[in-house]
Design a protein around this motif. Structure first.
Motif, PDB file in Angstrom:
ATOM      1  N   GLU A  94       0.829  -1.203   0.000  1.00  0.00           N
ATOM      2  CA  GLU A  94       0.000   0.000   0.000  1.00  0.00           C
ATOM      3  C   GLU A  94       0.869   1.260   0.000  1.00  0.00           C
ATOM      4  O   GLU A  94       0.586   2.218  -0.732  1.00  0.00           O
ATOM      5  N   ALA A  95       1.921   1.241   0.797  1.00  0.00           N
ATOM      6  CA  ALA A  95       2.817   2.396   0.863  1.00  0.00           C
ATOM      7  C   ALA A  95       3.524   2.623  -0.470  1.00  0.00           C
ATOM      8  O   ALA A  95       3.711   3.765  -0.909  1.00  0.00           O
ATOM      9  N   PHE A  96       3.929   1.544  -1.127  1.00  0.00           N
ATOM     10  CA  PHE A  96       4.618   1.669  -2.420  1.00  0.00           C
ATOM     11  C   PHE A  96       3.716   2.349  -3.446  1.00  0.00           C
ATOM     12  O   PHE A  96       4.138   3.306  -4.124  1.00  0.00           O
ATOM     13  N   TRP A  97       2.486   1.869  -3.588  1.00  0.00           N
ATOM     14  CA  TRP A  97       1.597   2.421  -4.621  1.00  0.00           C
ATOM     15  C   TRP A  97       1.194   3.859  -4.296  1.00  0.00           C
ATOM     16  O   TRP A  97       1.060   4.693  -5.208  1.00  0.00           O
ATOM     17  N   PHE A  98       1.021   4.167  -3.028  1.00  0.00           N
ATOM     18  CA  PHE A  98       0.714   5.547  -2.644  1.00  0.00           C
ATOM     19  C   PHE A  98       1.855   6.482  -3.044  1.00  0.00           C
ATOM     20  O   PHE A  98       1.632   7.546  -3.643  1.00  0.00           O
ATOM     21  N   CYS A  99       3.078   6.084  -2.734  1.00  0.00           N
ATOM     22  CA  CYS A  99       4.239   6.910  -3.056  1.00  0.00           C
ATOM     23  C   CYS A  99       4.413   7.066  -4.559  1.00  0.00           C
ATOM     24  O   CYS A  99       4.788   8.146  -5.047  1.00  0.00           O
ATOM     25  N   LEU A 100       4.164   5.999  -5.309  1.00  0.00           N
ATOM     26  CA  LEU A 100       4.334   6.056  -6.763  1.00  0.00           C
ATOM     27  C   LEU A 100       3.376   7.066  -7.393  1.00  0.00           C
ATOM     28  O   LEU A 100       3.779   7.862  -8.258  1.00  0.00           O
ATOM     29  N   LYS A 101       2.119   7.039  -6.959  1.00  0.00           N
ATOM     30  CA  LYS A 101       1.137   7.975  -7.524  1.00  0.00           C
ATOM     31  C   LYS A 101       1.543   9.424  -7.273  1.00  0.00           C
ATOM     32  O   LYS A 101       1.489  10.268  -8.177  1.00  0.00           O
ATOM     33  N   VAL A 102       1.956   9.712  -6.054  1.00  0.00           N
ATOM     34  CA  VAL A 102       2.362  11.084  -5.721  1.00  0.00           C
ATOM     35  C   VAL A 102       3.611  11.478  -6.497  1.00  0.00           C
ATOM     36  O   VAL A 102       3.715  12.598  -7.024  1.00  0.00           O
ATOM     37  N   ALA A 103       4.577  10.558  -6.594  1.00  0.00           N
ATOM     38  CA  ALA A 103       5.849  10.852  -7.252  1.00  0.00           C
ATOM     39  C   ALA A 103       5.668  11.135  -8.738  1.00  0.00           C
ATOM     40  O   ALA A 103       6.282  12.066  -9.285  1.00  0.00           O
ATOM     41  N   VAL A 104       4.857  10.346  -9.412  1.00  0.00           N
ATOM     42  CA  VAL A 104       4.635  10.548 -10.849  1.00  0.00           C
ATOM     43  C   VAL A 104       4.034  11.932 -11.095  1.00  0.00           C
ATOM     44  O   VAL A 104       4.478  12.681 -11.982  1.00  0.00           O
ATOM     45  N   GLY A 105       3.025  12.294 -10.312  1.00  0.00           N
ATOM     46  CA  GLY A 105       2.402  13.604 -10.479  1.00  0.00           C
ATOM     47  C   GLY A 105       3.388  14.742 -10.275  1.00  0.00           C
ATOM     48  O   GLY A 105       3.421  15.710 -11.052  1.00  0.00           O
ATOM     49  N   ALA A 106       4.217  14.621  -9.241  1.00  0.00           N
ATOM     50  CA  ALA A 106       5.181  15.681  -8.938  1.00  0.00           C
ATOM     51  C   ALA A 106       6.236  15.804 -10.031  1.00  0.00           C
ATOM     52  O   ALA A 106       6.605  16.918 -10.430  1.00  0.00           O
TER      53      ALA A 106
END
Length: 472
Positions: free
Chosen positions: A325-337
Protein backbone atom coordinates in the motif's frame (compact mmCIF):
# COMPACT_ATOMS: atom_id res chain seq x y z
CA UNK A 1 18.70 3.29 39.41
CA UNK A 2 18.79 6.33 37.14
CA UNK A 3 20.33 4.24 34.34
CA UNK A 4 17.55 1.64 34.71
CA UNK A 5 14.87 4.34 34.52
CA UNK A 6 16.50 5.72 31.36
CA UNK A 7 16.54 2.24 29.80
CA UNK A 8 12.87 1.69 30.64
CA UNK A 9 11.97 5.06 29.12
CA UNK A 10 13.86 4.19 25.93
CA UNK A 11 12.09 0.83 25.69
CA UNK A 12 8.71 2.49 26.20
CA UNK A 13 9.45 5.05 23.49
CA UNK A 14 10.64 2.29 21.15
CA UNK A 15 7.41 0.35 21.73
CA UNK A 16 5.32 3.45 21.04
CA UNK A 17 7.29 4.01 17.83
CA UNK A 18 6.65 0.40 16.74
CA UNK A 19 2.89 0.86 17.20
CA UNK A 20 2.97 4.14 15.30
CA UNK A 21 4.92 2.66 12.39
CA UNK A 22 2.74 -0.43 12.02
CA UNK A 23 -0.74 0.98 12.73
CA UNK A 24 -0.90 4.60 11.51
CA UNK A 25 -2.77 4.93 8.17
CA UNK A 26 -0.27 4.77 5.31
CA UNK A 27 -0.89 8.16 3.62
CA UNK A 28 -0.64 9.98 6.94
CA UNK A 29 2.43 8.02 8.10
CA UNK A 30 4.40 8.30 4.85
CA UNK A 31 3.59 11.98 4.46
CA UNK A 32 4.65 12.75 8.02
CA UNK A 33 7.94 10.90 7.59
CA UNK A 34 8.54 12.26 4.08
CA UNK A 35 8.21 15.97 4.87
CA UNK A 36 11.45 16.17 6.91
CA UNK A 37 13.37 14.02 4.39
CA UNK A 38 12.12 16.06 1.42
CA UNK A 39 13.18 19.26 3.18
CA UNK A 40 16.57 17.73 4.00
CA UNK A 41 17.13 16.58 0.42
CA UNK A 42 15.99 19.85 -1.15
CA UNK A 43 18.10 21.99 1.17
CA UNK A 44 21.13 19.72 0.69
CA UNK A 45 20.73 19.86 -3.08
CA UNK A 46 20.15 23.62 -2.90
CA UNK A 47 23.40 24.24 -1.10
CA UNK A 48 25.19 22.03 -3.64
CA UNK A 49 23.81 24.36 -6.28
CA UNK A 50 24.84 27.36 -4.16
CA UNK A 51 28.47 26.27 -4.51
CA UNK A 52 28.01 26.17 -8.28
CA UNK A 53 26.23 29.55 -8.25
CA UNK A 54 28.87 31.41 -6.22
CA UNK A 55 31.83 29.69 -7.90
CA UNK A 56 30.24 30.54 -11.24
CA UNK A 57 30.98 34.18 -10.44
CA UNK A 58 34.72 33.39 -10.66
CA UNK A 59 34.98 31.95 -14.20
CA UNK A 60 33.95 29.03 -16.41
CA UNK A 61 36.93 26.85 -15.44
CA UNK A 62 36.09 27.21 -11.74
CA UNK A 63 32.47 26.25 -12.46
CA UNK A 64 33.69 23.17 -14.31
CA UNK A 65 35.99 22.31 -11.37
CA UNK A 66 32.98 21.94 -9.07
CA UNK A 67 31.58 19.40 -11.52
CA UNK A 68 34.90 17.57 -11.64
CA UNK A 69 35.18 17.30 -7.85
CA UNK A 70 31.57 16.15 -7.70
CA UNK A 71 32.95 12.70 -8.55
CA UNK A 72 34.98 12.80 -5.34
CA UNK A 73 31.89 13.86 -3.40
CA UNK A 74 30.12 10.86 -4.91
CA UNK A 75 32.82 8.56 -3.49
CA UNK A 76 32.35 10.07 -0.02
CA UNK A 77 28.61 9.63 -0.39
CA UNK A 78 29.14 6.05 -1.55
CA UNK A 79 30.93 5.23 1.69
CA UNK A 80 28.38 7.08 3.82
CA UNK A 81 25.35 5.56 2.11
CA UNK A 82 26.85 2.06 2.15
CA UNK A 83 27.24 2.09 5.93
CA UNK A 84 24.18 4.28 6.47
CA UNK A 85 21.71 2.38 4.30
CA UNK A 86 23.25 -0.98 5.18
CA UNK A 87 22.99 -0.42 8.93
CA UNK A 88 19.74 1.56 8.65
CA UNK A 89 17.88 -1.11 6.65
CA UNK A 90 18.97 -3.73 9.17
CA UNK A 91 17.98 -1.51 12.11
CA UNK A 92 14.48 -0.87 10.75
CA UNK A 93 13.83 -4.60 10.27
CA UNK A 94 15.17 -5.43 13.74
CA UNK A 95 13.04 -2.72 15.33
CA UNK A 96 10.07 -4.13 13.42
CA UNK A 97 10.77 -7.56 14.94
CA UNK A 98 11.49 -5.87 18.35
CA UNK A 99 15.13 -6.94 18.59
CA UNK A 100 16.36 -3.67 20.11
CA UNK A 101 19.71 -4.94 21.42
CA UNK A 102 20.98 -6.12 18.03
CA UNK A 103 19.73 -2.92 16.41
CA UNK A 104 21.74 -0.84 18.90
CA UNK A 105 24.91 -2.82 18.21
CA UNK A 106 24.48 -2.30 14.48
CA UNK A 107 23.99 1.46 14.95
CA UNK A 108 27.34 1.83 16.73
CA UNK A 109 29.18 -0.48 14.33
CA UNK A 110 27.95 1.30 11.22
CA UNK A 111 28.81 4.74 12.59
CA UNK A 112 32.36 3.96 13.72
CA UNK A 113 33.17 1.96 10.58
CA UNK A 114 32.09 4.84 8.34
CA UNK A 115 34.19 7.36 10.26
CA UNK A 116 37.27 5.15 9.90
CA UNK A 117 36.62 4.61 6.17
CA UNK A 118 36.37 8.38 5.67
CA UNK A 119 39.72 8.82 7.46
CA UNK A 120 41.41 6.38 5.09
CA UNK A 121 40.01 8.30 2.11
CA UNK A 122 41.39 11.55 3.55
CA UNK A 123 44.93 10.21 3.85
CA UNK A 124 45.02 8.54 0.43
CA UNK A 125 43.37 11.49 -1.34
CA UNK A 126 45.68 14.13 0.08
CA UNK A 127 48.77 12.06 -0.72
CA UNK A 128 47.76 11.78 -4.40
CA UNK A 129 45.82 15.04 -4.84
CA UNK A 130 47.35 16.23 -8.13
CA UNK A 131 46.99 12.97 -10.09
CA UNK A 132 43.54 12.54 -8.51
CA UNK A 133 42.06 15.70 -10.05
CA UNK A 134 43.27 14.73 -13.52
CA UNK A 135 41.85 11.24 -13.03
CA UNK A 136 38.50 12.88 -12.19
CA UNK A 137 38.47 14.53 -15.62
CA UNK A 138 40.11 17.93 -15.07
CA UNK A 139 41.84 19.72 -17.93
CA UNK A 140 45.04 21.75 -17.50
CA UNK A 141 43.01 24.93 -17.00
CA UNK A 142 40.53 23.30 -14.59
CA UNK A 143 43.08 21.35 -12.48
CA UNK A 144 44.29 24.21 -10.19
CA UNK A 145 40.71 25.06 -9.23
CA UNK A 146 39.78 21.41 -8.79
CA UNK A 147 42.76 20.80 -6.48
CA UNK A 148 41.86 23.80 -4.30
CA UNK A 149 38.27 22.60 -4.03
CA UNK A 150 39.11 18.93 -3.43
CA UNK A 151 41.69 19.59 -0.68
CA UNK A 152 39.21 20.75 1.95
CA UNK A 153 36.60 18.20 0.87
CA UNK A 154 39.10 15.43 1.58
CA UNK A 155 39.92 16.87 5.01
CA UNK A 156 36.23 16.74 5.94
CA UNK A 157 35.64 13.22 4.58
CA UNK A 158 35.51 11.41 8.00
CA UNK A 159 32.71 13.49 9.51
CA UNK A 160 30.94 13.92 6.16
CA UNK A 161 30.80 10.14 5.80
CA UNK A 162 29.73 9.61 9.42
CA UNK A 163 27.03 12.31 9.11
CA UNK A 164 25.43 10.42 6.25
CA UNK A 165 25.31 7.32 8.46
CA UNK A 166 23.73 9.20 11.37
CA UNK A 167 21.14 10.84 9.13
CA UNK A 168 20.13 7.53 7.56
CA UNK A 169 20.02 5.66 10.85
CA UNK A 170 17.73 8.31 12.34
CA UNK A 171 15.54 8.18 9.23
CA UNK A 172 15.22 4.38 9.28
CA UNK A 173 14.18 4.59 12.93
CA UNK A 174 11.29 6.83 11.92
CA UNK A 175 12.97 9.97 13.32
CA UNK A 176 13.59 11.90 10.13
CA UNK A 177 12.85 15.17 11.97
CA UNK A 178 16.11 14.99 13.93
CA UNK A 179 18.00 14.18 10.73
CA UNK A 180 16.36 17.18 9.05
CA UNK A 181 17.51 19.52 11.84
CA UNK A 182 21.11 18.36 11.47
CA UNK A 183 21.23 18.41 7.67
CA UNK A 184 19.36 21.66 7.07
CA UNK A 185 21.26 23.56 9.76
CA UNK A 186 24.55 22.70 8.09
CA UNK A 187 23.17 23.51 4.65
CA UNK A 188 21.91 26.95 5.67
CA UNK A 189 25.26 27.69 7.32
CA UNK A 190 27.08 26.64 4.13
CA UNK A 191 25.02 29.01 1.98
CA UNK A 192 25.83 31.86 4.39
CA UNK A 193 29.56 31.07 4.52
CA UNK A 194 30.07 30.63 0.75
CA UNK A 195 30.10 34.32 -0.26
CA UNK A 196 32.07 35.28 2.88
CA UNK A 197 34.88 32.81 2.25
CA UNK A 198 34.92 33.12 -1.55
CA UNK A 199 34.67 36.91 -1.95
CA UNK A 200 35.07 38.70 1.39
CA UNK A 201 38.07 36.63 2.54
CA UNK A 202 39.20 36.25 -1.10
CA UNK A 203 39.72 32.47 -0.77
CA UNK A 204 38.25 31.73 -4.20
CA UNK A 205 37.03 28.23 -4.92
CA UNK A 206 38.86 26.86 -1.85
CA UNK A 207 36.58 29.02 0.28
CA UNK A 208 33.54 27.21 -1.11
CA UNK A 209 34.88 23.80 -0.07
CA UNK A 210 36.01 25.12 3.36
CA UNK A 211 32.47 26.40 3.91
CA UNK A 212 31.17 22.95 3.00
CA UNK A 213 33.29 20.97 5.47
CA UNK A 214 32.73 23.43 8.36
CA UNK A 215 28.99 23.26 7.75
CA UNK A 216 29.13 19.48 7.61
CA UNK A 217 30.96 19.45 10.96
CA UNK A 218 28.10 21.41 12.54
CA UNK A 219 25.63 18.92 11.03
CA UNK A 220 27.69 16.05 12.44
CA UNK A 221 27.37 17.27 16.04
CA UNK A 222 23.67 18.07 15.69
CA UNK A 223 22.99 14.58 14.31
CA UNK A 224 24.92 13.04 17.20
CA UNK A 225 22.69 14.96 19.60
CA UNK A 226 19.59 13.69 17.77
CA UNK A 227 20.59 10.10 18.49
CA UNK A 228 19.91 10.68 22.19
CA UNK A 229 16.37 11.97 21.75
CA UNK A 230 12.93 10.69 20.82
CA UNK A 231 13.52 7.04 21.68
CA UNK A 232 16.30 6.70 19.09
CA UNK A 233 19.07 4.17 19.52
CA UNK A 234 21.90 5.80 21.53
CA UNK A 235 25.41 5.44 20.13
CA UNK A 236 27.72 3.73 22.61
CA UNK A 237 31.28 2.79 21.67
CA UNK A 238 31.05 -0.35 23.83
CA UNK A 239 28.43 -1.66 21.39
CA UNK A 240 30.78 -1.55 18.39
CA UNK A 241 31.30 -5.04 17.01
CA UNK A 242 33.67 -5.92 14.19
CA UNK A 243 32.04 -9.31 13.71
CA UNK A 244 31.58 -10.59 10.18
CA UNK A 245 27.83 -10.95 10.76
CA UNK A 246 27.29 -7.19 11.02
CA UNK A 247 29.40 -6.41 7.96
CA UNK A 248 27.56 -9.01 5.91
CA UNK A 249 24.30 -7.27 6.81
CA UNK A 250 25.77 -3.85 6.08
CA UNK A 251 26.84 -5.05 2.64
CA UNK A 252 23.50 -6.76 2.03
CA UNK A 253 21.62 -3.53 2.63
CA UNK A 254 24.32 -1.09 1.58
CA UNK A 255 25.89 -2.54 -1.56
CA UNK A 256 23.16 -1.15 -3.84
CA UNK A 257 23.95 2.32 -2.46
CA UNK A 258 27.66 1.73 -2.90
CA UNK A 259 27.16 0.67 -6.51
CA UNK A 260 24.79 3.56 -7.18
CA UNK A 261 27.11 6.22 -5.80
CA UNK A 262 30.32 4.67 -7.11
CA UNK A 263 28.99 4.30 -10.60
CA UNK A 264 27.72 7.90 -10.36
CA UNK A 265 31.30 8.95 -9.75
CA UNK A 266 32.54 6.91 -12.72
CA UNK A 267 29.71 8.25 -14.88
CA UNK A 268 30.54 11.85 -13.97
CA UNK A 269 34.21 11.30 -14.82
CA UNK A 270 33.28 9.76 -18.18
CA UNK A 271 30.82 12.59 -18.83
CA UNK A 272 33.51 15.18 -18.10
CA UNK A 273 36.00 13.40 -20.35
CA UNK A 274 33.44 13.10 -23.15
CA UNK A 275 32.31 16.73 -22.82
CA UNK A 276 35.93 17.91 -22.60
CA UNK A 277 36.26 17.52 -26.35
CA UNK A 278 34.09 20.64 -26.69
CA UNK A 279 35.99 22.72 -24.11
CA UNK A 280 35.44 23.94 -20.57
CA UNK A 281 32.03 25.37 -21.53
CA UNK A 282 30.68 21.88 -22.26
CA UNK A 283 31.98 20.50 -18.96
CA UNK A 284 30.53 23.50 -17.09
CA UNK A 285 27.16 23.12 -18.85
CA UNK A 286 26.84 19.41 -18.07
CA UNK A 287 27.92 20.11 -14.48
CA UNK A 288 25.13 22.67 -14.11
CA UNK A 289 22.56 20.30 -15.63
CA UNK A 290 23.73 17.60 -13.24
CA UNK A 291 23.18 19.87 -10.23
CA UNK A 292 19.78 21.04 -11.48
CA UNK A 293 18.53 17.52 -12.12
CA UNK A 294 19.84 16.45 -8.72
CA UNK A 295 17.75 19.21 -7.17
CA UNK A 296 14.63 18.00 -8.98
CA UNK A 297 15.35 14.36 -8.13
CA UNK A 298 16.03 15.21 -4.48
CA UNK A 299 12.33 15.81 -3.84
CA UNK A 300 11.55 12.34 -5.18
CA UNK A 301 14.38 10.73 -3.23
CA UNK A 302 13.25 12.54 -0.07
CA UNK A 303 9.72 11.24 -0.56
CA UNK A 304 11.08 7.74 -1.12
CA UNK A 305 13.12 8.05 2.07
CA UNK A 306 9.85 8.64 3.91
CA UNK A 307 8.67 5.33 2.44
CA UNK A 308 11.74 3.30 3.49
CA UNK A 309 11.23 3.18 7.29
CA UNK A 310 7.57 2.30 6.72
CA UNK A 311 8.70 -0.45 4.37
CA UNK A 312 11.38 -1.76 6.75
CA UNK A 313 9.29 -1.74 9.93
CA UNK A 314 6.27 -3.39 8.33
CA UNK A 315 8.27 -5.91 6.34
CA UNK A 316 10.08 -6.90 9.55
CA UNK A 317 6.70 -7.20 11.30
CA UNK A 318 5.36 -9.26 8.33
CA UNK A 319 2.68 -6.70 7.46
CA UNK A 320 3.25 -7.10 3.73
CA UNK A 321 -0.03 -5.48 2.74
CA UNK A 322 1.08 -2.20 4.33
CA UNK A 323 4.36 -2.35 2.40
CA UNK A 324 2.50 -2.70 -0.91
CA UNK A 325 0.00 0.00 0.00
CA UNK A 326 2.82 2.40 0.86
CA UNK A 327 4.62 1.67 -2.42
CA UNK A 328 1.60 2.42 -4.62
CA UNK A 329 0.71 5.55 -2.64
CA UNK A 330 4.24 6.91 -3.06
CA UNK A 331 4.33 6.06 -6.76
CA UNK A 332 1.14 7.97 -7.52
CA UNK A 333 2.36 11.08 -5.72
CA UNK A 334 5.85 10.85 -7.25
CA UNK A 335 4.64 10.55 -10.85
CA UNK A 336 2.40 13.60 -10.48
CA UNK A 337 5.18 15.68 -8.94
CA UNK A 338 7.78 14.72 -11.56
CA UNK A 339 5.44 15.47 -14.46
CA UNK A 340 5.01 18.98 -13.06
CA UNK A 341 8.74 19.47 -12.47
CA UNK A 342 9.52 18.19 -15.97
CA UNK A 343 7.18 20.72 -17.55
CA UNK A 344 8.74 23.60 -15.61
CA UNK A 345 12.28 22.45 -16.42
CA UNK A 346 11.53 22.03 -20.13
CA UNK A 347 9.83 25.42 -20.53
CA UNK A 348 12.36 27.45 -18.56
CA UNK A 349 15.57 25.56 -19.34
CA UNK A 350 17.52 28.58 -20.75
CA UNK A 351 16.62 30.75 -17.77
CA UNK A 352 17.59 28.00 -15.31
CA UNK A 353 21.02 27.46 -16.89
CA UNK A 354 21.63 31.23 -17.08
CA UNK A 355 21.25 31.53 -13.30
CA UNK A 356 24.61 29.81 -12.92
CA UNK A 357 26.60 31.17 -15.88
CA UNK A 358 24.68 33.98 -17.59
CA UNK A 359 27.79 35.53 -19.18
CA UNK A 360 28.70 32.48 -21.28
CA UNK A 361 26.26 31.82 -24.17
CA UNK A 362 27.96 28.52 -25.04
CA UNK A 363 27.25 27.15 -21.56
CA UNK A 364 23.61 28.26 -21.82
CA UNK A 365 23.10 26.74 -25.27
CA UNK A 366 24.66 23.37 -24.41
CA UNK A 367 22.97 23.17 -21.02
CA UNK A 368 19.52 24.10 -22.33
CA UNK A 369 19.29 21.20 -24.77
CA UNK A 370 20.73 18.74 -22.24
CA UNK A 371 18.25 19.82 -19.55
CA UNK A 372 15.27 19.61 -21.91
CA UNK A 373 16.24 16.10 -23.01
CA UNK A 374 16.56 15.06 -19.36
CA UNK A 375 13.13 16.50 -18.52
CA UNK A 376 11.48 14.19 -21.04
CA UNK A 377 12.41 11.12 -18.98
CA UNK A 378 11.96 12.53 -15.44
CA UNK A 379 8.58 10.86 -14.72
CA UNK A 380 10.03 7.39 -15.42
CA UNK A 381 12.49 7.94 -12.60
CA UNK A 382 9.70 7.67 -9.99
CA UNK A 383 9.22 3.93 -10.57
CA UNK A 384 12.97 3.25 -10.74
CA UNK A 385 13.77 5.04 -7.46
CA UNK A 386 10.89 3.60 -5.43
CA UNK A 387 11.45 0.10 -6.79
CA UNK A 388 15.14 0.28 -5.92
CA UNK A 389 14.42 1.62 -2.41
CA UNK A 390 11.88 -1.12 -1.73
CA UNK A 391 14.23 -3.90 -2.86
CA UNK A 392 17.11 -2.50 -0.83
CA UNK A 393 15.05 -2.01 2.33
CA UNK A 394 13.63 -5.54 2.38
CA UNK A 395 17.11 -7.02 1.89
CA UNK A 396 16.96 -8.12 -1.77
CA UNK A 397 20.55 -7.09 -2.46
CA UNK A 398 21.04 -8.65 -5.93
CA UNK A 399 18.13 -7.06 -7.85
CA UNK A 400 18.62 -3.81 -5.91
CA UNK A 401 22.30 -3.75 -6.88
CA UNK A 402 21.50 -4.44 -10.53
CA UNK A 403 19.08 -1.52 -10.62
CA UNK A 404 21.55 0.68 -8.76
CA UNK A 405 24.16 -0.01 -11.44
CA UNK A 406 21.76 0.27 -14.37
CA UNK A 407 21.11 3.99 -14.82
CA UNK A 408 24.64 5.38 -14.68
CA UNK A 409 26.56 2.21 -15.43
CA UNK A 410 25.00 -0.69 -17.31
CA UNK A 411 23.14 1.57 -19.74
CA UNK A 412 24.72 5.03 -19.47
CA UNK A 413 28.36 4.14 -20.15
CA UNK A 414 27.59 2.11 -23.32
CA UNK A 415 25.19 4.88 -24.44
CA UNK A 416 27.98 7.43 -24.03
CA UNK A 417 30.44 5.20 -25.88
CA UNK A 418 28.05 4.64 -28.79
CA UNK A 419 26.32 8.01 -29.09
CA UNK A 420 29.25 10.42 -28.75
CA UNK A 421 31.21 9.05 -31.76
CA UNK A 422 27.99 8.95 -33.79
CA UNK A 423 26.34 12.23 -32.75
CA UNK A 424 29.13 14.32 -31.22
CA UNK A 425 28.09 16.71 -28.45
CA UNK A 426 24.44 15.71 -28.89
CA UNK A 427 25.46 12.20 -27.82
CA UNK A 428 26.75 13.63 -24.52
CA UNK A 429 23.50 15.52 -24.01
CA UNK A 430 21.12 12.59 -24.64
CA UNK A 431 23.11 9.68 -23.19
CA UNK A 432 21.51 9.89 -19.73
CA UNK A 433 17.89 10.22 -20.98
CA UNK A 434 18.45 7.14 -23.18
CA UNK A 435 19.77 5.32 -20.12
CA UNK A 436 16.70 6.38 -18.10
CA UNK A 437 14.37 4.71 -20.61
CA UNK A 438 16.37 1.48 -20.58
CA UNK A 439 16.55 1.43 -16.78
CA UNK A 440 12.78 1.86 -16.50
CA UNK A 441 12.18 -1.07 -18.87
CA UNK A 442 14.50 -3.22 -16.74
CA UNK A 443 13.04 -2.22 -13.38
CA UNK A 444 9.37 -2.63 -14.31
CA UNK A 445 9.25 -6.47 -14.32
CA UNK A 446 11.58 -6.71 -11.29
CA UNK A 447 9.33 -4.47 -9.21
CA UNK A 448 6.12 -6.17 -10.30
CA UNK A 449 7.55 -9.59 -9.42
CA UNK A 450 8.47 -8.40 -5.91
CA UNK A 451 5.05 -6.85 -5.31
CA UNK A 452 3.29 -10.04 -6.44
CA UNK A 453 5.57 -12.07 -4.19
CA UNK A 454 4.60 -9.92 -1.19
CA UNK A 455 0.92 -10.35 -2.08
CA UNK A 456 1.38 -14.14 -1.80
CA UNK A 457 3.23 -13.70 1.51
CA UNK A 458 0.36 -11.55 2.77
CA UNK A 459 -2.15 -14.31 1.97
CA UNK A 460 0.04 -16.91 3.67
CA UNK A 461 0.36 -14.77 6.83
CA UNK A 462 -3.41 -14.21 6.90
CA UNK A 463 -3.97 -17.97 6.65
CA UNK A 464 -1.50 -18.64 9.50
CA UNK A 465 -3.17 -16.09 11.76
CA UNK A 466 -6.63 -17.49 11.13
CA UNK A 467 -5.69 -21.16 11.54
CA UNK A 468 -6.48 -22.79 14.93
CA UNK A 469 -3.60 -23.55 17.31
CA UNK A 470 -2.17 -27.08 17.08
CA UNK A 471 -3.53 -29.64 19.50
CA UNK A 472 -1.26 -30.84 22.30
Amino acid sequence: MEQQDTLQLQQKQAQEKFIRMTQTPIPKLVSRLAVPTIISMLVTSFYNMADTFFVGRINTSATAAVGVVFSLMAVIQALGFTFGHGSGNFISRKLGSRDFETAERMAATGFVSAFLAGGILTVVGLLFLQPLVFMLGATETIAPYAADYARFILIGAPWMTASLVLNNQLRFQGSAFYGMIGITSGAVLNIALDPIFIFVLDMGIGGASLATILSQLVSFFLLLAGCRRGGNLPLRLKNVSFKLYFYKEILRGGLPSFFRQSIASVATICMNLAAGGWGDAAIAAMSIVNRVTMFANSALIGFGQGFQPVCGFNYGAKFYGRVREAFWFCLKVAVGALVLLSAVGFLFAPQIIAIFRRTDPDVIAIGTLALRCQCLTFPLFSWVVLDNMMLQTIGKALPASILALARQGIFFLPALALLVPALGLLGVQIALPVSDICTFLLSLPIGMHTLRQMARQELAEAANRSSPPPSI
